[in-house]
Design a protein around this motif. Structure first.
Motif, PDB file in Angstrom:
ATOM      1  N   LYS A   2       0.860  -1.185   0.000  1.00 35.64           N
ATOM      2  CA  LYS A   2       0.000   0.000   0.000  1.00 35.64           C
ATOM      3  C   LYS A   2       0.891   1.229   0.000  1.00 35.64           C
ATOM      4  O   LYS A   2       2.077   1.161   0.276  1.00 35.64           O
ATOM      5  N   LYS A   3       0.301   2.297  -0.392  1.00 35.90           N
ATOM      6  CA  LYS A   3       1.010   3.563  -0.369  1.00 35.90           C
ATOM      7  C   LYS A   3       2.177   3.606  -1.345  1.00 35.90           C
ATOM      8  O   LYS A   3       3.164   4.223  -1.093  1.00 35.90           O
ATOM      9  N   PRO A   6       1.872   7.551  -3.532  1.00 35.89           N
ATOM     10  CA  PRO A   6       2.607   8.791  -3.332  1.00 35.89           C
ATOM     11  C   PRO A   6       4.089   8.648  -3.674  1.00 35.89           C
ATOM     12  O   PRO A   6       4.703   9.585  -4.157  1.00 35.89           O
ATOM     13  N   ALA A   9       4.414   8.941  -7.303  1.00 37.03           N
ATOM     14  CA  ALA A   9       4.140  10.327  -7.682  1.00 37.03           C
ATOM     15  C   ALA A   9       5.335  11.203  -7.335  1.00 37.03           C
ATOM     16  O   ALA A   9       5.700  12.118  -8.061  1.00 37.03           O
ATOM     17  N   LEU A  10       5.961  10.892  -6.207  1.00 34.73           N
ATOM     18  CA  LEU A  10       7.100  11.692  -5.787  1.00 34.73           C
ATOM     19  C   LEU A  10       8.257  11.544  -6.759  1.00 34.73           C
ATOM     20  O   LEU A  10       8.889  12.515  -7.170  1.00 34.73           O
ATOM     21  N   GLY A  13       7.456  13.304  -9.740  1.00 36.34           N
ATOM     22  CA  GLY A  13       7.631  14.736  -9.488  1.00 36.34           C
ATOM     23  C   GLY A  13       9.088  15.142  -9.558  1.00 36.34           C
ATOM     24  O   GLY A  13       9.455  16.141 -10.160  1.00 36.34           O
ATOM     25  N   LEU A  52      12.636  10.176   3.438  1.00 39.70           N
ATOM     26  CA  LEU A  52      11.456   9.399   3.051  1.00 39.70           C
ATOM     27  C   LEU A  52      11.853   7.975   2.684  1.00 39.70           C
ATOM     28  O   LEU A  52      11.178   7.013   3.067  1.00 39.70           O
ATOM     29  N   TYR A  56      10.275   4.700   4.211  1.00 44.02           N
ATOM     30  CA  TYR A  56       9.458   3.836   3.356  1.00 44.02           C
ATOM     31  C   TYR A  56      10.032   2.423   3.266  1.00 44.02           C
ATOM     32  O   TYR A  56       9.284   1.442   3.246  1.00 44.02           O
TER      33      TYR A  56
ATOM     34  N   PRO C 383       3.255   6.673   6.154  1.00 44.02           N
ATOM     35  CA  PRO C 383       3.919   7.236   4.972  1.00 44.02           C
ATOM     36  C   PRO C 383       3.346   8.584   4.545  1.00 44.02           C
ATOM     37  O   PRO C 383       4.101   9.451   4.094  1.00 44.02           O
ATOM     38  N   THR C 386       4.463  11.319   6.877  1.00 41.81           N
ATOM     39  CA  THR C 386       5.885  11.606   6.698  1.00 41.81           C
ATOM     40  C   THR C 386       6.097  12.599   5.554  1.00 41.81           C
ATOM     41  O   THR C 386       6.958  13.474   5.646  1.00 41.81           O
ATOM     42  N   ILE C 387       5.290  12.483   4.497  1.00 40.05           N
ATOM     43  CA  ILE C 387       5.382  13.493   3.431  1.00 40.05           C
ATOM     44  C   ILE C 387       5.025  14.866   4.000  1.00 40.05           C
ATOM     45  O   ILE C 387       5.719  15.860   3.767  1.00 40.05           O
ATOM     46  N   VAL C 390       8.094  15.995   6.098  1.00 46.11           N
ATOM     47  CA  VAL C 390       9.304  16.465   5.410  1.00 46.11           C
ATOM     48  C   VAL C 390       9.023  17.764   4.643  1.00 46.11           C
ATOM     49  O   VAL C 390       9.887  18.644   4.579  1.00 46.11           O
ATOM     50  N   TRP C 452     -10.083   2.614   1.312  1.00 40.41           N
ATOM     51  CA  TRP C 452      -9.313   2.737   0.064  1.00 40.41           C
ATOM     52  C   TRP C 452      -9.748   3.936  -0.745  1.00 40.41           C
ATOM     53  O   TRP C 452      -8.939   4.635  -1.342  1.00 40.41           O
ATOM     54  N   ASN C 459      -4.744  11.409  -1.772  1.00 42.97           N
ATOM     55  CA  ASN C 459      -3.497  11.717  -2.479  1.00 42.97           C
ATOM     56  C   ASN C 459      -3.751  12.377  -3.826  1.00 42.97           C
ATOM     57  O   ASN C 459      -3.011  13.262  -4.239  1.00 42.97           O
ATOM     58  N   PHE C 463      -1.882  15.847  -3.623  1.00 42.74           N
ATOM     59  CA  PHE C 463      -0.517  15.819  -4.146  1.00 42.74           C
ATOM     60  C   PHE C 463      -0.309  16.838  -5.267  1.00 42.74           C
ATOM     61  O   PHE C 463       0.727  17.501  -5.315  1.00 42.74           O
ATOM     62  N   PHE C 467       2.644  20.803  -6.659  1.00 43.22           N
ATOM     63  CA  PHE C 467       3.168  21.302  -7.935  1.00 43.22           C
ATOM     64  C   PHE C 467       2.523  22.626  -8.310  1.00 43.22           C
ATOM     65  O   PHE C 467       3.184  23.517  -8.837  1.00 43.22           O
TER      66      PHE C 467
END
Lengths: 337, 198, 647
Positions: A2-3, A6, A9-10, A13, A52, A56, C383, C386-387, C390, C452, C459, C463, C467
């Protein structure tokens, strides 16, 4: 499992960032101040991606290895109080990261607060940028002209914006040239920047100030010193003077297009006392390029709008040396590449 | 309800002990409140614009009287609690009444002072300085006013029910509150008036 | 004030809202009358002083507010989904982003957390109730009065429109002459008093009412987090009280605190606001950390790793939270040294937070992880948060912040902190403790579907905003032109917002479905829990513990289960209970009207309402109700009935 979203996507990015995708305005600098900031941002992103990654990897490892499944039925997890060694590790390493980032922060903050490196010996071009609902006024005391909703700058010459507001707090932001700073009604703040590539850049108010906020944009046009001088001359010759009545009317009007005037409002509607504010020391930070004139003209006690009469601003506006050391000469050489 | 006879009356039950502890916490919040008001005052003290400054405004006479009255009332509320612990209901009530009368006298002088300020051209709307001064003094004054109402309510309860673990607990907590207001006033006296007069 | 200014007019959306408010209110009134539920409502809910019921009311209110704030959010995303969109005008947009912020922080996140605190803390520490049950009811009704006052603003008088931070001079009378910001100052003031009382109540409860043997270092982590949060409340909320008072004076009595003339200082507001505002973030995040600690340890089947460092890190965070406020306005021009100081204190918060993240990860280590719904939310938190963390460090760097400040990057950051940090926590806690309160679990399969939806949509929604920020899109813009290039990512974000809406609807549907069809839990301990609340039958009887257990170690109940020991086999005695009281509810109503009249500067009715407030308080002071006792036989019987089925 899972996850991963992001994470992907990171990375996506990051590739976008590092390939210098020019749609990310902030990371597409056109001057040294913005370049410092862009470098700082990319550096911090890289550091943070490292952090990260550690989190992760551990996370995925724990979830995959220690999930309840048929094969470990009946397994009784052990009782663990913790581990001093490990806990010290994950305290000390972050402290080191924070220390590194602190050093970077303090150095880059100093750097962008002052005149960009390499331009210290040039006399900066002073532009007063004041906001009123929902417009920007740019006054060029040296040239004796004023514009509304657009600002022209010579390239390769330090520019010092001095901001204040005729109303709510606003924030002057030209992302490709420098970071933003507030314009407030009872003090003057400063941005130092240099544009080293000619071009048209988006400028805006970044701080919400009411209904017309979304439309409070302006164009910052960087051009060679020669073109700039030509434009100044053009404004002086072809535009009318800005009278107090006209200016007051302008302040009242919510939205206007571009305007140019052959005089500034600084003489009849001076900025608030400069450099004085509650918690800090812009004066000291900018010490090296402080103008002899604004210190003594503005004595210490807190001033308010009512004290206006005390301050005869006019002499400031037309400095004793009207002809600046011509920085155009050397800067024009840098152009055209 | 278990009553612990080894403790003074106001600490006698678990609920009473919790209330006293809770009230100390409340005073922690009150300290934060007044600290913020003092900070606002210190930030704005020199911003008197075209209005009067502290030096123009302050007169030491009434302020000394207020200080003296409030300090005395702090002493009398202490005597009230002392009488309460000795179980002397009537004396306790007398000292409570004296405390409240002194509080009312303090408030009277403060209101007179406010009129004086307005008369001198220092209304709450005059400048940032007068706004912060009058808000700080007013908040303290409002606390005293609330104290007068609260103290009266407690006095009535003591008269009606005598000194039991409930009324004793309330009276004791009220005395903490009253001492606290006195301490705040000492700060106002030193850092607003004396400093302003210097 | 004329009557046509009293009601907000001219917008079909608002007319629609008015009609639906009237219809729903009527339906409730008719329904209550038809089913003869008025007495039940009054006896069991409006006058209750039971911490469990007050907690349930907090959570119910928070869920309603979640939808109110959520509708605002979806409208915002819809308006910005395409360039030059004409769905809302500037004024309406400004009102909804202001109310979205205020409602989500103060009337959704906080009450949701307070609800869980109320339900769980006394159960976790072995107490019969909170220290001051009636004060607890007052807290709730003051919060509720504040929330209602704030919410009626959009149909009566107009909503605040200067942002949730209400910066002056914009929020001052000169630039915001209508009553919107009066609602802001008064609604927040009233609910803020309630919050302060909650903080006080819980410190006393946790410090003074723990079961015998439960020393501070044997408390469950959620209890620790609530204790620390309550201390932050005690010191932070008075600052808000003062700030709002000065705001009200400036707007309604012509004082000069934050004005542009006569010495007023607009940035003083920003300082006061954030001296409260930053600790406020930790008021909603620390209890969330506590909830995650409980859930992760339960479903990893392990005790919490590094308990001591978890406690220390929360203490450090609470201390630092008061030293970072200026990072909200690095761009005020206070110079490099001041900014440097605040950058360092801000980044320092990352250290204790990192310690917590690693401790959670190592709690999973060597565990046997069960993926239940509450656990899924807790695991997703790590997770995603954590984004948020940071990017927080990136924003903390003053120089770089000159480019992030006021942009969508910042918006993305704080949603990445607050949604996993607070919303996931309260949803996780809601699923986790639901069976304790109602006696049945929420359906796992439906819960996971909603999970879910929420996690992925979250996100997708937020997310892209990172940008957009780097592209130069500032926050609070109600529209933008095609050339800016902001369109596609905003559209993507809108798609995510729709997904989030579906997720939350599924979540609520699951409550309905489970109420009807989910099998009842007869064990009282459906998750194989570790802390004391699971030692009781579900739903918990009104007196909580028939006998207060003796505590010898952390996770006492877990070890008792392993050793086959009962925590409740002592002699049962009669139990003292507080009586219900209608006065807190009446006080809430009096405060509501006081606030409402002051909003419109109707002084005579305001004074009457103020006197009503004082009289209600006096009536409480004179009230000598000592509560009542539940006799031994009744306790024995009820325990038999509730526990008999378990063997």
């Amino acid at each position: 499992m899972k996850k991963r979203g992001p994470l992907l996507a990171l990375f996506f990015g990051l590739t976008m960032l590092l390939s210098g995708c020019s749609s990310l305005t902030v990371l597409d600098p056109k001057g040294p101040a913005a370049r410092t900031l862009s470098d700082t941002i990319i550096f911090s992103i890289l550091m943070m991606v490292g952090v990260l990654a550690v989190v992760y990897i551990l996370y995925v490892y724990m979830l995959v290895k220690y999930r309840a499944k048929k094969s470990n039925e009946g397994y009784v997890p052990p009782h663990e109080e913790g581990s001093t060694k490990l806990e010290i590790t994950w305290t000390v390493i972050p402290i080191i990261i924070v220390l590194i980032l602190s050093v970077v922060t303090v150095r880059t903050t100093m750097a962008v607060e002052n005149v960009p490196e390499g331009y210290e010996n040039q006399e900066p071009l002073v532009i007063y940028a004041s906001s009123s609902n929902w417009k920007w006024h740019f006054s060029y005391p040296e040239q004796g002209i004023e514009t509304v909703n657009y600002v022209n700058l010579p390239t390769h010459r330090p520019v010092e914006f001095r901001m204040y507001s005729f109303g709510p707090i606003t924030s002057l932001w030209i992302p490709q040239l420098a970071g933003q700073k507030y314009a407030m009604s009872d003090m003057v703040t400063k941005i130092n920047l240099v544009a080293d590539v000619p071009g048209s850049y988006m400028g805006k108010n970044a701080n919400f100030n009411g209904e017309g906020f979304a439309h409070m944009n302006f164009e910052a046009l960087a051009m060679s010193q020669a073109e700039f001088d030509e434009w100044v001359q053009d404004v002086k010759n072809n535009e009318g003077e800005l009278t107090e009545a006209e200016f007051d009317k302008l302040l009242e009007t919510p939205h206007v297009g571009r305007m140019s005037f052959a005089s500034t409002h600084l003489s009849f509607s001076p900025p608030p006392e400069e450099g004085h504010h509650h918690s800090g020391s812009t004066e000291k930070e900018n010490g090296n390029q402080e103008h002899q004139d604004n210190k003594e003209k503005f004595p210490e006690p807190s001033s308010t709008d009512e004290d206006e009469a005390e301050f005869d601003f006019d002499p400031n506006v037309h400095p004793d040396d009207p002809t600046p050391v011509d920085p155009g000469d050397e800067s024009t050489h840098h152009e055209g590449h | 309800m278990k009553i612990d006879a080894t403790q003074p009356l106001e600490y006698g039950t678990e609920e009473n002990r919790n209330k006293i502890f809770g009230f100390w916490l409340f005073m922690g919040a009150e300290i934060a409140l007044f600290a913020t008001l003092f900070t606002v005052y210190f930030v704005l003290v020199d911003r008197f614009a075209s209005g009067p400054s502290g030096a123009d405004l302050f007169v030491i006479g009434p302020v000394l009287a207020e200080t003296f009255i409030l300090l005395t009332s702090s002493f009398t509320i202490g005597l009230a609690v002392h009488s309460m612990r000795l179980g002397l209901k009537k004396q306790m009530m007398i000292f409570m009444v004296i405390t409240l009368v002194l509080g009312a006298a303090f408030l009277g002088i403060e209101i007179y002072e406010f009129f004086h300020y307005v008369h001198e051209g220092a209304a709450i709307t005059t400048s940032a300085f007068t706004s912060s001064l009058l808000t700080l003094l007013g908040t303290h004054g409002a606390h005293v006013t609330f104290g007068l109402l609260w103290g009266t309510a407690i006095l009535l309860q003591v008269r009606k029910y005598g000194l039991d673990h409930k009324t004793a607990n309330k009276s004791f907590i009220f005395s903490l509150y009253w001492h606290f207001l006195d301490v705040v006033w000492i700060f106002i006296f030193s850092f607003v008036y004396l400093k302003g007069l210097m | 004030m004329k009557w046509d200014e009293f009601f907000v007019t001219g917008d079909p959306l608002i007319y629609g809202a008015m009609v639906s408010i009237v219809l729903v209110s009527l339906a409730i009134l008719v329904g209550l009358t038809y089913f003869k539920k008025w007495g039940y409502l009054w006896r069991e809910w409006l006058t209750t002083v039971d911490h469990k019921k007050i907690g349930v009311m907090y959570i119910l209110a928070a869920l309603i507010m979640l939808f109110r704030g959520g509708v605002d959010a979806v409208m915002m995303r819809a308006q910005t989904s395409m360039p030059d969109m004409k769905f809302l005008d500037g004024q309406h947009y400004n009102e909804i982003f202001t109310t979205h912020g205020v409602i989500m922080i103060l009337f959704m996140a906080m009450p949701f957390i307070f609800g869980l605190m109320n339900v769980i803390i006394p159960l976790q520490i072995g107490a019969r109730d909170v220290a001051f049950p009636r004060l607890n009811a007052i807290s709730f009704w003051l919060f509720f009065a504040g929330a209602m006052l704030f919410n009626i603003s959009f149909v009566i008088g107009g909503s605040p429109d200067a942002g949730w931070s209400a910066y002056f001079p914009l929020a001052g009378i000169e630039f915001s002459p209508h009553v919107g910001n009066n609602y802001y100052s008064l609604a927040l003031q009233i609910s803020g008093i309630g919050t302060l009382m909650t903080g006080l109540n819980f410190i006393v409860t946790i410090m003074k009412m723990r079961a015998p043997g439960m020393t501070l270092m044997k408390m469950p982590m959620f209890t620790w987090s609530v204790l620390i949060t309550s201390v932050i409340i005690i010191f932070a909320f008075p600052v808000l009280t003062v700030a709002l008072l000065l705001m009200m004076f400036d707007r309604q009595f012509g004082t000069q605190f934050f004005t542009m003339q006569n010495g007023g200082m607009d940035m003083l507001w920003a300082n006061l606001f954030w001296v409260w505002g930053h600790p406020e973030v930790y008021i909603v995040v620390l209890p969330a950390f506590g909830i995650f600690s409980e859930i992760i340890s339960t479903f990893a089947k392990k005790n919490l790793y590094g308990y001591k460092s978890m406690v220390i890190s929360m203490l450090v965070i609470s201390g630092l939270s008061f030293l970072v406020w200026a990072h909200h306005f690095y761009t005020m021009g206070q110079g490099a040294m001041v900014n440097g100081f605040f950058s360092i204190t801000t980044m320092a918060i990352a250290v204790p937070t990192g310690v917590k993240i690693f401790n959670w990860l190592f709690t999973l280590h060597k565990g046997r992880i069960e993926f239940t719904t509450p656990m899924l939310y807790s695991l997703a938190f790590i997770p995603i948060f954590t984004i948020g963390g940071v990017t927080g460090v990136m924003l903390a760097m003053a120089s770089a912040d000159y480019q992030y400040h006021n942009t969508m990057f910042l918006v993305a950051h704080f949603h990445y902190v607050l949604i996993p940090g607070t919303v996931f926590a309260v949803i996780a806690g809601f699923h986790y403790w639901f069976p304790k309160v109602f006696g049945f679990r929420l359906n796992e399969r439906r819960g996971k579907t909603a999970f879910w939806f929420i996690i992925i949509s979250f996100n997708v929604t937020f997310f892209p905003l990172f940008f957009l920020g780097l592209q130069g899109m500032t926050r609070r813009m109600y529209t933008y032109s095609e050339e800016t290039g902001f369109g596609p990512l905003n559209m993507l974000s809108m798609v995510g917002a729709i997904g989030l809406t579906i997720g939350f609807i599924l979540l609520v549907y699951n409550i309905y479905w489970s109420t009807r069809y989910e099998p009842r839990d007869t064990t009282g301990d459906p998750w194989d829990g570790r802390s004391l609340e699971w030692s009781m039958p579900s739903p918990v009887p009104v007196y909580n513990f028939a006998v207060v257990p003796e505590i010898t170690k952390r996770d006492e109940f877990w070890f008792a289960k392993q050793e086959g020991k009962s925590l409740s086999d002592k002699k049962i005695e009669k139990i003292h209970m507080p009586s219900n009281s209608g006065k807190p509810f009446i006080l809430g109503i009096a405060f509501f009207f006081l606030g409402f009249f002051v909003v419109f500067s109707w002084w005579t009715p305001a004074i009457v309402a103020g006197i009503a407030v004082l009289l209600t308080m006096a009536a409480m002071s004179f009230d000598r109700d000592d509560g009542y006792y539940i006799p031994v036989e009744e306790v024995v019987q009820s325990e038999k009935r509730l526990r008999g089925e378990r063997v």
